[in-house]
Design a protein around this motif. Structure first.
Motif, mmCIF file in Angstrom:
data_model
loop_
_atom_site.group_PDB
_atom_site.id
_atom_site.type_symbol
_atom_site.label_atom_id
_atom_site.label_comp_id
_atom_site.label_asym_id
_atom_site.label_seq_id
_atom_site.Cartn_x
_atom_site.Cartn_y
_atom_site.Cartn_z
ATOM 1 N N ILE A 1 -24.859 70.754 67.668
ATOM 2 C CA ILE A 1 -24.566 70.847 69.104
ATOM 3 C C ILE A 1 -23.078 70.674 69.417
ATOM 4 N N GLY B 1 -33.352 62.589 81.382
ATOM 5 C CA GLY B 1 -33.558 62.675 79.938
ATOM 6 C C GLY B 1 -34.188 64.008 79.586
ATOM 7 N N SER B 2 -35.528 64.075 79.700
ATOM 8 C CA SER B 2 -36.219 65.337 79.417
ATOM 9 C C SER B 2 -35.834 66.427 80.408
ATOM 10 N N VAL C 1 -31.564 69.049 84.046
ATOM 11 C CA VAL C 1 -31.081 69.738 85.261
ATOM 12 C C VAL C 1 -30.933 68.742 86.423
ATOM 13 N N PHE D 1 -27.323 57.159 75.963
ATOM 14 C CA PHE D 1 -27.874 57.449 74.619
ATOM 15 C C PHE D 1 -27.008 58.459 73.870
ATOM 16 N N HIS E 1 -29.909 74.845 87.345
ATOM 17 C CA HIS E 1 -29.336 74.883 85.990
ATOM 18 C C HIS E 1 -28.095 75.768 85.910
ATOM 19 N N PHE F 1 -25.799 74.486 80.956
ATOM 20 C CA PHE F 1 -27.200 74.309 80.553
ATOM 21 C C PHE F 1 -27.528 75.217 79.365
ATOM 22 N N LYS F 2 -27.012 76.444 79.429
ATOM 23 C CA LYS F 2 -27.243 77.391 78.334
ATOM 24 C C LYS F 2 -26.614 76.857 77.028
ATOM 25 N N SER G 1 -28.946 76.070 73.822
ATOM 26 C CA SER G 1 -28.793 76.788 72.550
ATOM 27 C C SER G 1 -28.339 75.821 71.450
ATOM 28 N N LEU H 1 -29.197 72.721 71.316
ATOM 29 C CA LEU H 1 -30.386 71.931 70.973
ATOM 30 C C LEU H 1 -31.342 72.725 70.083
ATOM 31 N N GLY I 1 -35.157 66.219 72.459
ATOM 32 C CA GLY I 1 -36.381 66.764 73.040
ATOM 33 C C GLY I 1 -37.601 66.106 72.445
ATOM 34 N N VAL J 1 -41.567 73.978 75.291
ATOM 35 C CA VAL J 1 -40.722 75.087 74.810
ATOM 36 C C VAL J 1 -41.581 76.104 74.048
ATOM 37 N N ASN K 1 -43.904 77.971 76.411
ATOM 38 C CA ASN K 1 -43.106 78.879 77.254
ATOM 39 C C ASN K 1 -42.725 80.131 76.480
HETATM 40 N N1 CAA Z 1 -31.107 79.011 74.668
HETATM 41 C C1 CAA Z 1 -30.353 79.554 75.645
HETATM 42 N N2 CAA Z 1 -30.719 79.528 76.950
HETATM 43 C C2 CAA Z 1 -31.875 78.902 77.260
HETATM 44 C C3 CAA Z 1 -32.694 78.297 76.302
HETATM 45 C C4 CAA Z 1 -32.276 78.384 74.956
HETATM 46 N N3 CAA Z 1 -33.016 77.826 73.991
HETATM 47 N N4 CAA Z 1 -33.762 77.759 76.901
HETATM 48 C C5 CAA Z 1 -33.644 78.017 78.206
HETATM 49 N N5 CAA Z 1 -32.490 78.707 78.427
HETATM 50 C C6 CAA Z 1 -32.015 79.202 79.695
HETATM 51 C C7 CAA Z 1 -33.033 80.180 80.265
HETATM 52 O O1 CAA Z 1 -32.806 81.492 79.811
HETATM 53 C C8 CAA Z 1 -32.814 80.038 81.748
HETATM 54 O O2 CAA Z 1 -31.674 80.777 82.123
HETATM 55 P P1 CAA Z 1 -31.784 82.011 83.205
HETATM 56 O O3 CAA Z 1 -32.304 81.410 84.466
HETATM 57 O O4 CAA Z 1 -30.378 82.498 83.296
HETATM 58 O O5 CAA Z 1 -32.726 82.985 82.608
HETATM 59 C C9 CAA Z 1 -32.437 78.581 81.905
HETATM 60 O O6 CAA Z 1 -31.962 78.148 80.622
HETATM 61 C C10 CAA Z 1 -33.586 77.722 82.359
HETATM 62 O O7 CAA Z 1 -34.645 77.879 81.456
HETATM 63 P P2 CAA Z 1 -36.069 77.272 81.729
HETATM 64 O O8 CAA Z 1 -36.512 77.688 83.110
HETATM 65 O O9 CAA Z 1 -36.941 77.562 80.572
HETATM 66 O O10 CAA Z 1 -35.712 75.714 81.764
HETATM 67 P P3 CAA Z 1 -36.567 74.528 82.343
HETATM 68 O O11 CAA Z 1 -35.669 73.815 83.287
HETATM 69 O O12 CAA Z 1 -37.911 74.957 82.763
HETATM 70 O O13 CAA Z 1 -36.867 73.591 81.085
HETATM 71 C C11 CAA Z 1 -36.624 72.361 79.119
HETATM 72 C C12 CAA Z 1 -36.195 73.511 80.035
HETATM 73 C C13 CAA Z 1 -37.191 72.980 77.886
HETATM 74 C C14 CAA Z 1 -37.638 71.397 79.665
HETATM 75 C C15 CAA Z 1 -35.293 71.685 78.873
HETATM 76 O O14 CAA Z 1 -34.895 71.038 80.041
HETATM 77 C C16 CAA Z 1 -35.268 70.744 77.695
HETATM 78 O O15 CAA Z 1 -35.150 71.178 76.549
HETATM 79 N N6 CAA Z 1 -35.332 69.430 77.971
HETATM 80 C C17 CAA Z 1 -35.132 68.422 76.941
HETATM 81 C C18 CAA Z 1 -33.706 68.036 76.882
HETATM 82 C C19 CAA Z 1 -33.354 67.430 75.577
HETATM 83 O O16 CAA Z 1 -33.740 67.880 74.500
HETATM 84 N N7 CAA Z 1 -32.550 66.370 75.640
HETATM 85 C C20 CAA Z 1 -32.036 65.741 74.464
HETATM 86 C C21 CAA Z 1 -30.595 65.448 74.689
HETATM 87 S S1 CAA Z 1 -29.484 65.382 73.357
HETATM 88 C C22 CAA Z 1 -29.931 64.131 72.341
HETATM 89 O O17 CAA Z 1 -31.042 63.803 72.270
HETATM 90 C C23 CAA Z 1 -29.021 63.334 71.452
HETATM 91 C C24 CAA Z 1 -27.670 63.712 71.152
HETATM 92 O O18 CAA Z 1 -26.836 62.852 70.941
HETATM 93 C C25 CAA Z 1 -27.264 65.109 71.010
#
Ligand code: CAA
Length: 384
Positions: free
Chosen positions: A93, A131-132, A135, A156, A178, A232-233, A237, A239, A364, A372, A375
């Motif tokens: 990431i 968290g989850s 947005v 975190f 987003h 958000f993108k 990506s 993730l 996640g 995911v 979806n």
């Molecule tokens: N790649 C690129 N773009 C993506 C994507 C992907 N994998 N997934 C979604 N998008 C884009 C979609 O194309 C959409 O864009 P458009 O409107 O332009 O088409 C936009 O993002 C919104 O997509 P969704 O409607 O599917 O998104 P959503 O809001 O319904 O839900 C979710 C998405 C899957 C619930 C997401 O919010 C998610 O993954 N949540 C978990 C977050 C997470 O993993 N947090 C961990 C944080 S990091 C960590 O843990 C530790 C660290 O230190 C790094």
């Protein structure tokens, strides 16, 4: 084996295995107690090319494929999951986001020292109340001239303290959901960036997880990563790639627990024979091996899709979901096979069990992976 590794992939795996079991394993149990950040180990990992493996050579990386990366990462996780979590966030990431979305200047200034291991980076998305659902984040960036003023608290954050640069997401237009989230590159030492509370965690204790507080922090427009609204993108990506890494770490810890359990079962005698002679134990070993092998194939499948530049979102989540749940069971069984000794700090399985617990949560939760996966299936109308 279904998946045939190339000679180069086997060479990388062997090289990292040797390094990991000699250098990383030597202090893993001690660092679990002291929480000491293994800065010197990361320096050596940088020299071996493990901190920006998939980044092109011109930007300080190794241009390795994802399969080689997951092999290397799982070898590091085998010895120390506190170390592998830092390597994972750094490679995926942090470095990949800069590589995929950065300008040439941003890559030269930030990606090169990150990918060659001179610096460690952090990615700040999660917040106390987001968290989850990232947005719903509250961190705000407001444009003033050719600068942005950022205010907010991230929570975190892996390597929050020891990182040299942070990729942070913030709302640049709260009315756009987003599409109103952007991402900024913030070097440590920027006034207004404060390392806050450090978590006292159940596992991954030698990796620092902190709050990062942004207080009237000024960042130049030239440090926006991607375009306005791309945040958000970029996170999603990044993730996707991170989730393959998390699955690889789960595999590595599971293998460590499995090897420890088999070794113990061959040595420990009860009812006059080694406990490995008892069918109850043999069945445990068979079930663990089956689960681990299934996870490995899912990881290779997601990694090779990514290497073929095909969409791997669904497969990354499937691998993350399965492997992170698998390691819960495998580490628990490893403790069970050790009996009372497994519950003590004299054997490493209790550390493996604690370290693995967060794998179904970060990058996640298992519940988010199911969202995911479903979806993707319903959107693509693809059959599993
Ligand atoms: N790649 C690129 N773009 C993506 C994507 C992907 N994998 N997934 C979604 N998008 C884009 C979609 O194309 C959409 O864009 P458009 O409107 O332009 O088409 C936009 O993002 C919104 O997509 P969704 O409607 O599917 O998104 P959503 O809001 O319904 O839900 C979710 C998405 C899957 C619930 C997401 O919010 C998610 O993954 N949540 C978990 C977050 C997470 O993993 N947090 C961990 C944080 S990091 C960590 O843990 C530790 C660290 O230190 C790094």
């Amino acid at each position: 084996m279904l998946f045939k590794l190339t000679d180069e992939q086997v060479m990388i795996q062997n090289m990292v295995r040797e390094f990991s079991r000699k250098v990383i394993a030597a202090t893993a149990a001690e660092r679990d107690k002291t929480k000491e950040f293994p800065a010197d180990n990361f320096k050596q990992m940088g020299e071996l090319g493990l901190m920006g493996m998939m980044i092109p050579e011109e930007y300080g990386g190794e241009a390795a494929d994802t399969v080689s990366y997951v092999l290397a990462l799982s070898e590091i996780a085998y010895s120390c999951a506190s170390t592998s979590v830092v390597m994972s966030v750094q490679n995926s990431i942090v470095c990949e986001s800069l590589n995929n979305f950065g300008t040439e200047e941003q890559k030269q200034e930030y990606l090169v020292p990150l990918a060659n291991g001179e610096w460690i980076g952090a990615f700040a998305l999660t917040e106390p109340d987001a968290g989850s659902d990232p947005v719903s984040q509250d961190t705000l960036a407001v444009k003033e001239g050719d600068e942005w003023v950022i205010n907010g608290t991230k929570r975190f954050i892996t390597t929050g303290e020891h990182s040299k640069v942070v990729l942070v997401t913030a709302k640049t237009d709260p009315s756009k959901g987003h599409k109103g989230i952007s991402c900024f590159i913030v070097p440590k030492g920027t006034p207004g960036l404060i390392v806050g509370h450090m978590e006292d965690k159940m596992g991954l204790r030698a990796s620092d997880t902190t709050d990062l507080i942004f207080e009237l922090l000024l960042v130049s427009d030239s440090l926006m990563l991607g375009k306005e609204g791309d945040g958000f993108k970029i996170a999603m990506s990044g993730l996707d790639s991170g989730r393959i890494g998390l699955a690889a770490q789960s595999y590595g810890v599971a293998m460590a627990a499995f090897d420890a359990a088999v070794k113990y079962a061959k040595k420990r005698k009860q009812f006059g024979v080694a406990i490995s002679k008892h069918q109850g134990i043999r069945f445990q070993i068979a079930d663990m091996a089956t689960q681990i092998e299934a996870a490995k194939q899912l990881i290779f499948s997601a990694a090779s899709l990514k290497d073929r530049k095909e969409n791997f979102t669904r497969e990354a989540s499937i691998a993350k979901l399965f492997a992170s749940e698998m390691v819960q069971e495998v580490t628990a069984r490893a403790i069970q096979m050790h009996g009372g000794y497994g519950f003590t700090k004299d054997y490493p399985v209790e550390r493996f069990y604690r370290d693995a617990r967060v794998f179904t949560i970060y990058e996640g939760t298992s519940e988010i992976q199911r969202i995911v996966i479903s979806n993707q299936i319903l959107k693509d109308k693809r059959k599993p």
